[in-house]
Design an enzyme around this catalytic site. Structure first.
Site, PDB file in Angstrom:
ATOM      1  CG  ASN A 144      48.509  33.732  44.728  1.00 35.45           C
ATOM      2  OD1 ASN A 144      49.226  34.412  43.988  1.00 35.45           O
ATOM      3  ND2 ASN A 144      47.335  34.180  45.183  1.00 35.45           N
ATOM      4  CG  ASP A 156      43.063  41.112  41.514  1.00 36.31           C
ATOM      5  OD1 ASP A 156      42.831  39.910  41.252  1.00 36.31           O
ATOM      6  OD2 ASP A 156      42.590  41.690  42.509  1.00 36.31           O
TER       7      ASP A 156
END
Ligand code: FPP
Length: 246
Positions: A74, A26
């Site tokens: 996503n 991330d």
């Protein structure tokens, strides 16, 4: 993994190093933002970091490395970014598969990758077949992966077998469910790392992480390197795991 070699002794790691490390990579977007660059520049750097970490995992004797590259959530990102990520994935497989294979990496995918573009599915299937006999490191890439969807798939498939008279519901136990997951033949992660300071699981390996150690680091993924992975393994080795016992 039956075909994986025993964990090698590595300086400072001994036999207590993690066999399986899972990473939520991330912070690519924030890395780019801080440099006034487009998000894609962060993802490009993120691929470089992934490359470095795969190499380092082999050197540290990690048997399985699982990377969360694209979640089933996503798709909610802007179409441009999704298409950039798919482009990077394509390029990664094409440019890296030979070197990965030469260093003994076996590629595995978890998640519903068959829903990706047909050419990517083809590239992935070829890459997995090409590296299937390698045994130094298993690189598991989670693509279009979501834990809830994975578990729902297991429930559906067991229910279908029961309906068809092929399975007695009374024999369904934890081992059977674990075996039906995308990770069926892999050991569960010993260590989960999430970069960039966020402290969430984001629908990643919810069943498999039941007894894993968690490590949240502030480093943004593009800045995460071999030393960070080694440091994480050392921290892991210092922890005492009891698996519910005393
Ligand atoms: C998080 O950054 C990262 C992702 C959405 C996954 C993309 C991962 C890579 C490009 C690297 C590895 C890829 C492969 C194929 C091994 P973010 O965009 O969520 O960052 P932010 O939270 O700072 O916006």
């Amino acid at each position: 993994v039956s075909t994986a070699p025993a964990t090698k002794a590595v300086a400072g790691q001994g036999s207590k190093g993690p066999r399986h490390v899972a990473i939520i990579m991330d912070g690519n977007g924030r890395w780019a933002k801080r440099r006034h660059l487009p998000r894609i520049a962060g993802h490009r750097k993120g691929i470089e970091a992934a490359r470095t970490v795969v190499r380092a995992a082999g050197e540290l004797g990690i048997e399985v490395l699982t990377l969360y590259a694209f979640s089933s959530e996503n798709w909610r990102r802007p179409a441009d970014e999704v298409s950039d990520l798919m482009g990077l994935l394509r390029r990664f497989i094409v440019t890296d598969i030979d070197e990965l294979s030469e260093s003994g990496v076996r590629l595995r995918i978890i998640g519903n990758y068959r829903a990706l573009a047909p050419d990517i599915v083809q590239l992935i299937d070829n890459a997995c077949a090409k590296t299937a006999q390698n045994s130094r490191t298993t690189l598991v890439i989670a693509l279009n992966y979501g834990s809830h969807a994975e578990l729902a798939g297991v429930a559906r498939s067991l229910a279908e077998r029961a309906r068809d008279g092929l399975l007695d519901p009374a024999v369904i136990d934890e081992d059977m469910i674990a075996g039906e997951l995308d990770t069926g033949d892999l050991p569960p992660p010993d260590l989960l790392i999430r970069t960039s300071g966020e402290k969430r699981l984001s629908n990643f390996l919810l069943w498999q992480l039941a007894y894993s150690e968690f490590l949240f680091v502030d480093t943004l993924w593009p800045d995460f390197g071999a030393n960070d992975l080694a440091a994480a393994c050392e921290q892991f080795s210092a922890r005492e795991r009891r698996f519910g016992g005393l």
